[in-house]
Design an enzyme around this catalytic site. Sequence first.
Site, PDB file in Angstrom:
ATOM      1  N   THR A  25       0.852  -1.194   0.000  1.00 16.10           N
ATOM      2  CA  THR A  25       0.000   0.000   0.000  1.00 16.10           C
ATOM      3  C   THR A  25       0.883   1.238   0.000  1.00 16.10           C
ATOM      4  OG1 THR A  25      -1.861  -1.060   1.056  1.00 16.10           O
ATOM      5  CG2 THR A  25      -1.643   1.306   1.440  1.00 16.10           C
ATOM      6  N   HIS A 174      -6.995 -10.817  -0.595  1.00 13.94           N
ATOM      7  CA  HIS A 174      -6.214 -10.470   0.603  1.00 13.94           C
ATOM      8  C   HIS A 174      -6.885 -11.109   1.818  1.00 13.94           C
ATOM      9  CE1 HIS A 174      -3.581  -8.663   3.342  1.00 13.94           C
ATOM     10  NE2 HIS A 174      -3.630  -7.398   2.977  1.00 13.94           N
ATOM     11  N   ASN A 177      -3.443 -10.194   7.315  1.00 19.97           N
ATOM     12  CA  ASN A 177      -3.189  -8.873   7.938  1.00 19.97           C
ATOM     13  C   ASN A 177      -4.411  -8.176   8.530  1.00 19.97           C
ATOM     14  OD1 ASN A 177      -0.726  -9.533   6.961  1.00 19.97           O
ATOM     15  ND2 ASN A 177      -0.579  -7.889   5.452  1.00 19.97           N
ATOM     16  N   TYR A 179      -7.620  -7.815   7.539  1.00 22.60           N
ATOM     17  CA  TYR A 179      -8.679  -7.196   6.736  1.00 22.60           C
ATOM     18  C   TYR A 179      -9.886  -8.142   6.628  1.00 22.60           C
ATOM     19  CZ  TYR A 179      -4.942  -3.972   6.305  1.00 22.60           C
ATOM     20  OH  TYR A 179      -3.933  -3.101   6.646  1.00 22.60           O
ATOM     21  N   ASN A 234      -3.391  -5.619  13.151  1.00 30.26           N
ATOM     22  CA  ASN A 234      -4.780  -5.143  13.136  1.00 30.26           C
ATOM     23  C   ASN A 234      -5.666  -5.904  14.107  1.00 30.26           C
ATOM     24  OD1 ASN A 234      -4.822  -2.903  11.370  1.00 30.26           O
ATOM     25  ND2 ASN A 234      -4.722  -4.247   9.582  1.00 30.26           N
TER      26      ASN A 234
HETATM   27  C1  LIG Z   1       4.628   0.250   3.075  1.00 30.64           C
HETATM   28  C2  LIG Z   1       4.040  -1.121   3.196  1.00 30.64           C
HETATM   29  C3  LIG Z   1       2.775  -1.355   2.690  1.00 30.64           C
HETATM   30  C4  LIG Z   1       2.221  -2.651   2.745  1.00 30.64           C
HETATM   31  N1  LIG Z   1       0.985  -2.863   2.165  1.00 30.64           N
HETATM   32  C5  LIG Z   1       0.508  -4.134   2.077  1.00 30.64           C
HETATM   33  C6  LIG Z   1      -0.697  -4.404   1.355  1.00 30.64           C
HETATM   34  O1  LIG Z   1      -1.329  -3.537   0.741  1.00 30.64           O
HETATM   35  N2  LIG Z   1      -1.117  -5.689   1.317  1.00 30.64           N
HETATM   36  C7  LIG Z   1      -0.446  -6.701   1.954  1.00 30.64           C
HETATM   37  O2  LIG Z   1      -0.857  -7.861   1.884  1.00 30.64           O
HETATM   38  N3  LIG Z   1       0.691  -6.462   2.638  1.00 30.64           N
HETATM   39  C8  LIG Z   1       1.189  -5.217   2.706  1.00 30.64           C
HETATM   40  N4  LIG Z   1       2.394  -4.993   3.335  1.00 30.64           N
HETATM   41  C9  LIG Z   1       3.193  -6.144   3.827  1.00 30.64           C
HETATM   42  C10 LIG Z   1       4.185  -6.563   2.741  1.00 30.64           C
HETATM   43  O3  LIG Z   1       3.501  -7.124   1.633  1.00 30.64           O
HETATM   44  C11 LIG Z   1       5.204  -7.608   3.248  1.00 30.64           C
HETATM   45  O4  LIG Z   1       4.522  -8.751   3.683  1.00 30.64           O
HETATM   46  C12 LIG Z   1       6.081  -7.073   4.380  1.00 30.64           C
HETATM   47  O5  LIG Z   1       6.685  -5.848   3.992  1.00 30.64           O
HETATM   48  C13 LIG Z   1       7.166  -8.086   4.768  1.00 30.64           C
HETATM   49  O6  LIG Z   1       7.985  -8.387   3.674  1.00 30.64           O
HETATM   50  P1  LIG Z   1       9.475  -7.765   3.535  1.00 30.64           P
HETATM   51  O7  LIG Z   1      10.210  -8.163   4.775  1.00 30.64           O
HETATM   52  O8  LIG Z   1      10.039  -8.392   2.297  1.00 30.64           O
HETATM   53  O9  LIG Z   1       9.307  -6.285   3.421  1.00 30.64           O
HETATM   54  C14 LIG Z   1       2.942  -3.704   3.341  1.00 30.64           C
HETATM   55  C15 LIG Z   1       4.217  -3.449   3.877  1.00 30.64           C
HETATM   56  C16 LIG Z   1       4.773  -2.183   3.807  1.00 30.64           C
HETATM   57  C17 LIG Z   1       6.157  -1.953   4.326  1.00 30.64           C
END
Ligand SMILES: Cc1cc2nc3c(=O)[nH]c(=O)nc-3n(C[C@H](O)[C@H](O)[C@H](O)COP(=O)(O)O)c2cc1C
Length: 359
Positions: A25, A174, A177, A179, A234
Amino acid sequence: MSLLFSKTTLGSLSLQNRLVMCPLTRSRAIGNVPNDLMVEYYAQRASAGLIITEGTSPSPNGLGYPRIPGIFSDAQVAGWKRVTEAVHGRGAKIFVQLMHTGRVGHPLNLPAGARVLGPSAVAAEGQMFTDAEGLKPNAMPAAMTAEDITATIAEYATAAKNAVAAGFDGVELHGANGYLLEQFIRPNSNQRTDGYGGAIQNRARFVLEVADAAISAIGADRVGIRLSPFGVFNDMPLYAEMEADYAYLAGKLNAAGLVYIHLVDHSASGAPEVPASVKDMFRKTFRRTLILSGGYDAARAERDLAAGRCDLVAFGKAFLANPDLVRRWQTGAPLNAPDPNTFYTPGPKGYTDYPALAE
Ligand SMILES: Cc1cc2nc3c(=O)[nH]c(=O)nc-3n(C[C@H](O)[C@H](O)[C@H](O)COP(=O)(O)O)c2cc1C
């Protein structure tokens, strides 16, 4: 010989490598419509094998956060079409993540006439940012009626059709997390006494009906799902039957024939770890593609691919900060660091201005 950088398939799609860009997001969709800046951002990252877009609402009721996109109006479909064309032109495949925020949201973020809905009238702990008035407590959701459930499932089906019309290769439901889909799965947010609450057979019903509706709309090869077993984000506390509940879901999702399950483990950011036994259970139960994510770098991804723990690996913050992540890892170049201050702020700063390596 790298598995991560080698070609593979996802259902009937060919992928140029096994790197997936996580759904992220970014709150740049002013008026909830994808725009030129978003086209540029996704195009920059299209050396991935598969891009999963930021959470995108199938319904006006699911726009709980400010400036997140939807995929229910003609303008949104037209905006996304430009994103998918740009991404396909550079070789990646792209799924849209269908995120209905449910009880995580605030009416100030919703368009006129939309409602904050949830399985039950139980508000999520925590606060929601609103552009109008800053942080507000998450709203008390209206408990969905039978009519609301039917209408919401229909919105997912329409959104799936809209996704195909916009040129997406598929949709990711989705279910992670905290939702709407996870709100139905978890007993703290789902206190219903009808066929959608109580035993896991009932708490899983909404998710499985949404999956079936999306599959009927666009075909099983185009529908994946993201899940966060042991996730607590959440206001989703751990509970005793969690592992058994997700084993039930894994079996049902396998039978439904979805193209992938995408598991996220938030332990790298301090949350409870998804036990290895749970990841193994998904691997054994679910016969199609398994994507793992959460705290991966290239070396760990290679190890898990080589060990057969998954088929694809998704990266979040690394892709956010490195438009040319694939090339950087292939050449051993250092990575840009992500800047959390600009994760959700409007405009190009911290969005499209992360530098790529010089050609
Ligand atoms: C800025 C940001 C926005 C995110 N938005 C979403 C989202 O819209 N949907 C979702 O399933 N996860 C979202 N996440 C979680 C990421 O998809 C991911 O699972 C998380 O960053 C861990 O992975 P990483 O360690 O590779 O960053 C978001 C994470 C971050 C940092």
